[in-house]
Design a protein around this motif. Structure first.
Motif, mmCIF file in Angstrom:
data_model
loop_
_atom_site.group_PDB
_atom_site.id
_atom_site.type_symbol
_atom_site.label_atom_id
_atom_site.label_comp_id
_atom_site.label_asym_id
_atom_site.label_seq_id
_atom_site.Cartn_x
_atom_site.Cartn_y
_atom_site.Cartn_z
ATOM 1 N N VAL A 194 0.769 -1.351 0.140
ATOM 2 C CA VAL A 194 0.014 0.008 0.065
ATOM 3 C C VAL A 194 0.988 1.230 0.038
ATOM 4 O O VAL A 194 1.697 1.347 0.853
ATOM 5 N N THR A 195 0.767 2.162 -0.966
ATOM 6 C CA THR A 195 1.314 3.338 -1.010
ATOM 7 C C THR A 195 0.477 4.594 -0.648
ATOM 8 O O THR A 195 -0.526 4.661 -1.074
ATOM 9 N N LEU A 196 1.047 5.265 0.326
ATOM 10 C CA LEU A 196 0.120 6.333 1.051
ATOM 11 C C LEU A 196 0.737 7.640 0.613
ATOM 12 O O LEU A 196 1.990 7.965 0.608
ATOM 13 N N VAL A 197 0.126 8.499 0.232
ATOM 14 C CA VAL A 197 0.516 9.640 -0.555
ATOM 15 C C VAL A 197 -0.407 10.800 0.229
ATOM 16 O O VAL A 197 -1.847 10.889 -0.027
ATOM 17 N N GLY A 198 0.031 11.676 0.968
ATOM 18 C CA GLY A 198 -0.717 12.915 1.625
ATOM 19 C C GLY A 198 -0.464 12.785 2.994
ATOM 20 O O GLY A 198 0.226 11.926 3.555
ATOM 21 N N GLN B 111 2.870 -4.263 3.558
ATOM 22 C CA GLN B 111 3.833 -3.260 3.594
ATOM 23 C C GLN B 111 3.438 -1.936 3.167
ATOM 24 O O GLN B 111 2.827 -1.814 2.077
ATOM 25 N N LEU B 112 3.409 -0.663 4.169
ATOM 26 C CA LEU B 112 3.052 0.561 4.023
ATOM 27 C C LEU B 112 3.896 1.201 3.534
ATOM 28 O O LEU B 112 4.997 1.739 4.407
ATOM 29 N N GLY C 30 -1.274 -11.627 10.619
ATOM 30 C CA GLY C 30 -0.648 -10.735 9.646
ATOM 31 C C GLY C 30 0.353 -9.835 10.152
ATOM 32 O O GLY C 30 0.794 -9.977 11.445
ATOM 33 N N SER C 31 0.883 -8.879 9.628
ATOM 34 C CA SER C 31 1.828 -8.000 10.046
ATOM 35 C C SER C 31 1.727 -6.645 9.159
ATOM 36 O O SER C 31 1.158 -6.592 8.076
ATOM 37 N N LEU C 32 1.893 -5.598 9.652
ATOM 38 C CA LEU C 32 1.970 -4.265 9.114
ATOM 39 C C LEU C 32 3.250 -3.699 9.061
ATOM 40 O O LEU C 32 3.904 -3.512 10.188
ATOM 41 N N ASP C 33 3.926 -3.604 8.122
ATOM 42 C CA ASP C 33 5.507 -3.297 7.966
ATOM 43 C C ASP C 33 5.530 -1.802 7.371
ATOM 44 O O ASP C 33 4.943 -1.770 6.223
ATOM 45 N N LEU C 34 6.164 -0.780 7.863
ATOM 46 C CA LEU C 34 6.126 0.771 7.444
ATOM 47 C C LEU C 34 7.421 0.483 6.633
ATOM 48 O O LEU C 34 8.484 0.052 7.088
#
Length: 105
Positions: free
Chosen positions: A17-21, A44-45, A73-77
């Protein structure tokens, strides 16, 4: 105030997931809605284009991280800008910056 844009792609072993803003009180619900269906997978954020964060954004990341761990699961920055990494550090959220464990595919 600009909107938050999210671009989600399925890759071999993770959802990217690509975050913009900005990630703030106004945009955090959108991030939660985007991440929720993927909580049992590795996400993967990518935050390279995150323009700012407030406590509500930090809280959204922390909740998503916890929900992912509880669901298996996991959330990796990834690509966290230095100022945002500093903000996370200042608010005792360093655990969000830790690299994924070696046991994940």
């Amino acid at each position: 105030m600009p909107d938050l844009y999210l671009n989600t792609h399925q890759h071999h072993h993770a959802v990217h997931v690509t975050l913009v803003g900005p990630l703030n009180a106004r945009t955090a619900p959108r991030l939660r809605a985007e991440l929720n269906p993927h909580s049992s997978t590795r996400v993967q954020l990518h935050m390279r284009d995150c323009t700012g964060i407030d406590l509500d954004g930090l809280f959204a990341l922390s909740l998503a991280h916890t929900a992912a761990a509880e669901a298996g699961g996991s959330l990796d920055l990834a690509d966290v800008p230095p100022l945002i990494a500093h903000y996370l550090h200042d608010h005792h959220a360093d655990h969000l910056l830790e690299p994924p464990s070696a046991e994940q595919p």
